[in-house]
Design an enzyme around this catalytic site. Structure first.
Site, PDB file in Angstrom:
ATOM      1  N   ARG A   7       0.836  -1.203   0.000  1.00  0.00           N
ATOM      2  CA  ARG A   7       0.000   0.000   0.000  1.00  0.00           C
ATOM      3  C   ARG A   7       0.866   1.245   0.000  1.00  0.00           C
ATOM      4  NH1 ARG A   7      -5.300  -0.908   1.283  1.00  0.00           N
ATOM      5  NH2 ARG A   7      -5.536   0.986   0.085  1.00  0.00           N
ATOM      6  N   GLN A 112     -16.215  -1.289  -1.986  1.00  0.00           N
ATOM      7  CA  GLN A 112     -16.013  -1.303  -0.540  1.00  0.00           C
ATOM      8  C   GLN A 112     -17.196  -0.694   0.206  1.00  0.00           C
ATOM      9  OE1 GLN A 112     -13.741  -0.163  -2.771  1.00  0.00           O
ATOM     10  NE2 GLN A 112     -11.663  -0.703  -2.180  1.00  0.00           N
ATOM     11  N   ASP A 153      -6.277   8.328   3.262  1.00  0.00           N
ATOM     12  CA  ASP A 153      -5.135   7.422   3.332  1.00  0.00           C
ATOM     13  C   ASP A 153      -3.829   8.165   3.552  1.00  0.00           C
ATOM     14  OD1 ASP A 153      -5.837   4.363   2.385  1.00  0.00           O
ATOM     15  OD2 ASP A 153      -7.282   5.838   1.677  1.00  0.00           O
ATOM     16  N   ASN A 163      -7.607   9.772  -1.020  1.00  0.00           N
ATOM     17  CA  ASN A 163      -8.609   8.830  -0.528  1.00  0.00           C
ATOM     18  C   ASN A 163      -9.067   7.995  -1.718  1.00  0.00           C
ATOM     19  OD1 ASN A 163     -10.260   7.882   1.726  1.00  0.00           O
ATOM     20  ND2 ASN A 163     -12.009   8.749   0.627  1.00  0.00           N
ATOM     21  N   LYS A 164      -9.944   7.064  -1.487  1.00  0.00           N
ATOM     22  CA  LYS A 164     -10.410   6.160  -2.536  1.00  0.00           C
ATOM     23  C   LYS A 164     -10.825   6.933  -3.783  1.00  0.00           C
ATOM     24  CE  LYS A 164     -10.397   2.593  -2.127  1.00  0.00           C
ATOM     25  NZ  LYS A 164      -9.241   1.722  -2.460  1.00  0.00           N
TER      26      LYS A 164
END
Length: 264
Positions: A7, A112, A153, A163-164
């Site tokens: 990640r 998600q 994140d 972020n996503k």
């Protein structure tokens, strides 16, 4: 090194790994090292739960009564030690009776929001509606969203954050419709070494996640000759952020100053 490579965008992963690395470098024998690593892991879990509860307390103060909240991706118990960052704020507000409904967009391509966030909200007894990512604009235009609460994140020193994928679009829509846009994340997510979001590395994911319907079904829906762009995250500029909710308090622009006061 193998865990860190999985990640590249999520900076607090490296924060936790550095804590564990410090234990490994003490040079204890195998049995003592195992016990020390387990103790440190348990300490991280306890610390994370405390941070998330504090974050939830600070964030709940920003949520109006009867709020209809939009969230993006999963930033709940499954993504943390058990309470959540963005969902921690939502949980705390729900405990105060403030939450009328949470809209969880699906978060393509791995869903998600639909698979994880909606599941958590239903188990917590918080009214939840799942929408496709491209439906948020319609809801905002109809006046059915009161605020956006989501996680991060990695946050740069100036408040830009990753972020996503799809978060940037939600932020632009929220600004256009005059809707407060809140980011909830612990201080360990702030990368003070990065002046802006331009330096945040973006993880590129397997093309099959887009090429195959549902990914898990292995049903091709994209021509084999077509190329695929599949970043896991995007970067949202600080100018679109109403506030960043941390365990230490609520940061507002200029973020270099408000986040800087908590630099460790």
């Amino acid at each position: 090194a193998d865990l860190a490579a999985t990640r590249p965008t999520a900076v607090n992963l490296f924060w936790a790994l550095e804590r564990m690395r410090g234990i490994v470098e003490t040079g204890d024998d195998a049995a003592a090292l195992k016990a020390a690593l387990e103790a440190e892991a348990r300490a991280i879990v306890s610390d994370d739960l405390d941070r998330c509860h504090r974050m939830g307390h600070h964030g709940a103060e920003l949520i109006p009564a009867g709020a209809r909240i939009l969230t993006h991706c999963n930033a709940g118990a499954l993504a943390t030690a058990g309470y959540g960052t963005a969902l921690g704020v939502i949980r705390a507000a729900a405990e105060q009776g403030k939450v009328a409904r949470v809209y969880a967009d699906e978060t393509r391509p791995l869903l998600q929001g639909a698979r994880l966030t909606a599941w958590e909200l239903c188990r917590a007894g918080i009214p939840c509606t799942v929408i496709c990512d491209n439906m948020s604009a319609s809801l905002m235009a109809r006046g059915e969203i009161d605020c956006v609460v989501l996680g991060a994140d990695r946050i740069a020193a100036n408040g830009d954050f990753a972020n996503k994928i799809g978060t940037y679009g939600v932020a632009v829509l929220a600004r256009h419709h005059g809707i407060p846009f809140y980011v909830a994340a612990p201080i360990s997510t702030v990368d003070y070494a990065l002046a802006s979001g331009a330096g945040i590395p973006i993880e590129q994911r397997d093309p099959s996640e887009v090429a195959e319907l549902g990914h898990f079904a292995r049903c091709p829906v994209v021509p084999a000759e077509a190329s695929i762009y599949n970043p896991a995250f995007d970067v949202t500029p600080a100018e679109l952020v109403t506030a960043i909710i941390t365990e230490e308090g609520v940061a507002r622009a200029p973020f270099e100053e408000s986040l800087g006061q908590w630099q460790q």
